[in-house]
Every structure is written in structure tokens, then in C-alpha cells.
Design a protein around this motif. Structure first.
Motif, PDB file in Angstrom:
ATOM      1  N   THR A 258       0.835  -1.187   0.000  1.00  0.00           N
ATOM      2  CA  THR A 258       0.000   0.000   0.000  1.00  0.00           C
ATOM      3  C   THR A 258       0.877   1.246   0.000  1.00  0.00           C
ATOM      4  O   THR A 258       0.455   2.296  -0.465  1.00  0.00           O
ATOM      5  CB  THR A 258      -0.891  -0.006   1.254  1.00  0.00           C
ATOM      6  OG1 THR A 258      -1.626  -1.230   1.280  1.00  0.00           O
ATOM      7  CG2 THR A 258      -1.862   1.146   1.259  1.00  0.00           C
TER       8      THR A 258
ATOM      9  N   LYS B 293       1.255   3.453  -3.240  1.00  0.00           N
ATOM     10  CA  LYS B 293       0.138   4.365  -3.514  1.00  0.00           C
ATOM     11  C   LYS B 293       0.158   5.545  -2.549  1.00  0.00           C
ATOM     12  O   LYS B 293      -0.099   6.691  -2.944  1.00  0.00           O
ATOM     13  CB  LYS B 293      -1.196   3.603  -3.423  1.00  0.00           C
ATOM     14  CG  LYS B 293      -2.409   4.454  -3.667  1.00  0.00           C
ATOM     15  CD  LYS B 293      -2.434   5.007  -5.083  1.00  0.00           C
ATOM     16  CE  LYS B 293      -3.700   5.820  -5.309  1.00  0.00           C
ATOM     17  NZ  LYS B 293      -3.585   6.756  -6.408  1.00  0.00           N
ATOM     18  N   ILE B 294       0.469   5.295  -1.286  1.00  0.00           N
ATOM     19  CA  ILE B 294       0.536   6.363  -0.289  1.00  0.00           C
ATOM     20  C   ILE B 294       1.624   7.366  -0.683  1.00  0.00           C
ATOM     21  O   ILE B 294       1.406   8.581  -0.640  1.00  0.00           O
ATOM     22  CB  ILE B 294       0.789   5.782   1.115  1.00  0.00           C
ATOM     23  CG1 ILE B 294      -0.442   5.005   1.592  1.00  0.00           C
ATOM     24  CG2 ILE B 294       1.159   6.872   2.115  1.00  0.00           C
ATOM     25  CD1 ILE B 294      -0.216   4.170   2.835  1.00  0.00           C
ATOM     26  N   LYS B 295       2.783   6.861  -1.061  1.00  0.00           N
ATOM     27  CA  LYS B 295       3.879   7.741  -1.473  1.00  0.00           C
ATOM     28  C   LYS B 295       3.468   8.593  -2.668  1.00  0.00           C
ATOM     29  O   LYS B 295       3.712   9.800  -2.706  1.00  0.00           O
ATOM     30  CB  LYS B 295       5.125   6.921  -1.810  1.00  0.00           C
ATOM     31  CG  LYS B 295       6.320   7.763  -2.208  1.00  0.00           C
ATOM     32  CD  LYS B 295       7.550   6.910  -2.467  1.00  0.00           C
ATOM     33  CE  LYS B 295       8.743   7.770  -2.854  1.00  0.00           C
ATOM     34  NZ  LYS B 295       9.933   6.947  -3.118  1.00  0.00           N
TER      35      LYS B 295
ATOM     36  N   ASN C  11       0.488   9.515  -3.492  1.00  0.00           N
ATOM     37  CA  ASN C  11      -0.486  10.517  -3.029  1.00  0.00           C
ATOM     38  C   ASN C  11       0.206  11.697  -2.356  1.00  0.00           C
ATOM     39  O   ASN C  11      -0.154  12.850  -2.594  1.00  0.00           O
ATOM     40  CB  ASN C  11      -1.482   9.891  -2.054  1.00  0.00           C
ATOM     41  CG  ASN C  11      -2.411   8.905  -2.721  1.00  0.00           C
ATOM     42  OD1 ASN C  11      -2.536   8.869  -3.940  1.00  0.00           O
ATOM     43  ND2 ASN C  11      -3.056   8.077  -1.923  1.00  0.00           N
TER      44      ASN C  11
ATOM     45  N   VAL D 267       5.486   7.569   8.007  1.00  0.00           N
ATOM     46  CA  VAL D 267       4.674   6.416   7.637  1.00  0.00           C
ATOM     47  C   VAL D 267       5.470   5.167   7.975  1.00  0.00           C
ATOM     48  O   VAL D 267       6.609   5.011   7.537  1.00  0.00           O
ATOM     49  CB  VAL D 267       4.301   6.429   6.138  1.00  0.00           C
ATOM     50  CG1 VAL D 267       3.524   5.169   5.760  1.00  0.00           C
ATOM     51  CG2 VAL D 267       3.488   7.672   5.791  1.00  0.00           C
TER      52      VAL D 267
ATOM     53  N   GLU E 167       5.808   1.338   7.477  1.00  0.00           N
ATOM     54  CA  GLU E 167       5.385   0.305   6.538  1.00  0.00           C
ATOM     55  C   GLU E 167       5.811  -1.059   7.077  1.00  0.00           C
ATOM     56  O   GLU E 167       6.997  -1.352   7.188  1.00  0.00           O
ATOM     57  CB  GLU E 167       6.008   0.549   5.170  1.00  0.00           C
ATOM     58  CG  GLU E 167       5.664  -0.509   4.157  1.00  0.00           C
ATOM     59  CD  GLU E 167       6.479  -0.404   2.877  1.00  0.00           C
ATOM     60  OE1 GLU E 167       6.121  -1.091   1.913  1.00  0.00           O
ATOM     61  OE2 GLU E 167       7.483   0.340   2.847  1.00  0.00           O
TER      62      GLU E 167
ATOM     63  N   ARG F 289      -3.782   2.147   7.422  1.00  0.00           N
ATOM     64  CA  ARG F 289      -4.252   1.746   6.096  1.00  0.00           C
ATOM     65  C   ARG F 289      -3.493   0.496   5.690  1.00  0.00           C
ATOM     66  O   ARG F 289      -2.291   0.534   5.425  1.00  0.00           O
ATOM     67  CB  ARG F 289      -4.023   2.871   5.094  1.00  0.00           C
ATOM     68  CG  ARG F 289      -4.484   2.534   3.708  1.00  0.00           C
ATOM     69  CD  ARG F 289      -4.390   3.738   2.804  1.00  0.00           C
ATOM     70  NE  ARG F 289      -4.604   3.321   1.427  1.00  0.00           N
ATOM     71  CZ  ARG F 289      -4.350   4.078   0.390  1.00  0.00           C
ATOM     72  NH1 ARG F 289      -3.877   5.299   0.565  1.00  0.00           N
ATOM     73  NH2 ARG F 289      -4.556   3.629  -0.807  1.00  0.00           N
TER      74      ARG F 289
ATOM     75  N   CYS G 290       0.194  -0.111   6.677  1.00  0.00           N
ATOM     76  CA  CYS G 290       0.901   1.147   6.955  1.00  0.00           C
ATOM     77  C   CYS G 290       0.202   1.949   8.058  1.00  0.00           C
ATOM     78  O   CYS G 290      -1.018   1.891   8.198  1.00  0.00           O
ATOM     79  CB  CYS G 290       0.975   2.007   5.696  1.00  0.00           C
ATOM     80  SG  CYS G 290       1.954   1.259   4.375  1.00  0.00           S
TER      81      CYS G 290
ATOM     82  N   LEU H 214       0.159   5.961   9.681  1.00  0.00           N
ATOM     83  CA  LEU H 214       0.551   7.358   9.535  1.00  0.00           C
ATOM     84  C   LEU H 214       0.765   7.966  10.911  1.00  0.00           C
ATOM     85  O   LEU H 214      -0.068   7.822  11.793  1.00  0.00           O
ATOM     86  CB  LEU H 214      -0.540   8.151   8.803  1.00  0.00           C
ATOM     87  CG  LEU H 214      -0.349   9.662   8.758  1.00  0.00           C
ATOM     88  CD1 LEU H 214       0.826  10.031   7.851  1.00  0.00           C
ATOM     89  CD2 LEU H 214      -1.622  10.349   8.295  1.00  0.00           C
TER      90      LEU H 214
ATOM     91  N   PHE I 282      -3.210  10.475   3.094  1.00  0.00           N
ATOM     92  CA  PHE I 282      -2.874   9.098   3.452  1.00  0.00           C
ATOM     93  C   PHE I 282      -3.991   8.126   3.050  1.00  0.00           C
ATOM     94  O   PHE I 282      -3.722   7.012   2.613  1.00  0.00           O
ATOM     95  CB  PHE I 282      -2.624   9.026   4.963  1.00  0.00           C
ATOM     96  CG  PHE I 282      -2.288   7.655   5.494  1.00  0.00           C
ATOM     97  CD1 PHE I 282      -1.039   7.108   5.271  1.00  0.00           C
ATOM     98  CD2 PHE I 282      -3.201   6.923   6.236  1.00  0.00           C
ATOM     99  CE1 PHE I 282      -0.707   5.855   5.776  1.00  0.00           C
ATOM    100  CE2 PHE I 282      -2.888   5.680   6.753  1.00  0.00           C
ATOM    101  CZ  PHE I 282      -1.635   5.149   6.514  1.00  0.00           C
ATOM    102  N   ASN I 283      -5.236   8.557   3.185  1.00  0.00           N
ATOM    103  CA  ASN I 283      -6.370   7.663   2.944  1.00  0.00           C
ATOM    104  C   ASN I 283      -6.967   7.757   1.547  1.00  0.00           C
ATOM    105  O   ASN I 283      -7.994   7.145   1.287  1.00  0.00           O
ATOM    106  CB  ASN I 283      -7.449   7.913   3.998  1.00  0.00           C
ATOM    107  CG  ASN I 283      -7.034   7.370   5.332  1.00  0.00           C
ATOM    108  OD1 ASN I 283      -6.827   6.172   5.475  1.00  0.00           O
ATOM    109  ND2 ASN I 283      -6.874   8.229   6.296  1.00  0.00           N
TER     110      ASN I 283
END
Length: 151
Positions: free
Chosen positions: A28, A31-33, A35, A87, A89, A122, A125, A127, A149-150
Motif C-alpha cells: 500500500t 500508492k501512499i507515497k 499521493n 509512515v 510500513e 491503512r 501502513c 501514519l 494518506f487515505n
């Protein structure tokens, strides 16, 4: 003819299964990075400000021999003063649950009181916003971090 069509259907099903497994196995964090970068944050290797919360959590992770990668993002917001978020991970959701159950993870549990209903968790991960909201000034980096983050 039946054998050929059966083999083609089987091949298509196997291909779809493999593609689904590949997508679900990817972290995940990617995708978070993405964003955070799109929202104007910069990926940095560490918290330049020497934030005590970040230091405490990373120390607890090392003491517990937990398999976790720590990532930092920063963004200059008000008067070019940067705000940071961290974050964490974990390899899997199970590792994350194990980390929160560990005896030495008091700081992390204090930040995330309700794991199941938290906007700070999430998949694999977590935050950790390393900034404060000052609503009177309209300065709400924590809210923005949680939203990014979401996504």
C-alpha cells in the motif's frame, strides 16, 4: 476442439488469478507515497527536525525486533516552515497487529487508540503526523496528511 477451448479458458483464468495476486501483494505504501508526492510533499530519509515522537517510535521498533520500514515526508506550509509526517510500513497486516500488541510499543498505541476505526491505519501502513493543527490560523496539516494518506 473441446480440449483446446478448455485449455484456453484455463489459461485465461490462471492469468487473471496471477494478475489479481500481483496487485494484492504490492504494498500500500507505493500508492501512499504517490499521493503524498502529488499533494506537494517531498520524500525524505529522516525527520530533519529530530522529532522526539519519531525517535521514540523508531527506538521502540528496534527494541522489539519488528520488521518495519520508516518513511518520512515533509512539506513547507506556513512561512516555508516544514511539517513532517512519518509512515510506518510493515511487511504484512499481521506484522502491524503484532507491533501494536508488543509490550514496548506504548507510544504507538497511545497515538492510535482504536486500531480498527483509525484513519491513521491503512492496510500494512500507519501514519504518524508530526505536526499540530492550529485551527485559529487555519493551519491544519494533520487533517491534510490524514486525507492524503487515505486517498
Amino acid at each position: 476442439m473441446k480440449t483446446v477451448s478448455t485449455r484456453i479458458v484455463a489459461l485465461v483464468l490462471v492469468t487473471v488469478m496471477l494478475a489479481t495476486m500481483l496487485v494484492s501483494c504490492s504494498s500500500t505504501f507505493d500508492k501512499i507515497k504517490e499521493n503524498f508526492v502529488e499533494a506537494g510533499y517531498t520524500y525524505v530519509s529522516q525527520d530533519d527536525e529530530g522529532n522526539e515522537t519519531a525517535k521514540t517510535i523508531t527506538t521502540e521498533l528496534k527494541q522489539g525486533d519488528l520488521d518495519c520500514t520508516v518513511h518520512f515526508f515533509k512539506k513547507p506550509v506556513i512561512w516555508k516552515i516544514p511539517v513532517y509526517c512519518m509512515v510506518l510500513e510493515f511487511k504484512t497486516d499481521k506484522e502491524l497487529t503484532k507491533a501494536l500488541a508488543a509490550d514496548n510499543m506504548n507510544t504507538l498505541r497511545g497515538i492510535i487508540e482504536d486500531l480498527q476505526g483509525s484513519d491513521l491505519v491503512r492496510d500494512n501502513c500507519i501514519l504518524i503526523p508530526l505536526a499540530f493543527d492550529i485551527n485559529e490560523l487555519g493551519f491544519n496539516p494533520r487533517e491534510e496528511m490524514i486525507e492524503v494518506f487515505n486517498q
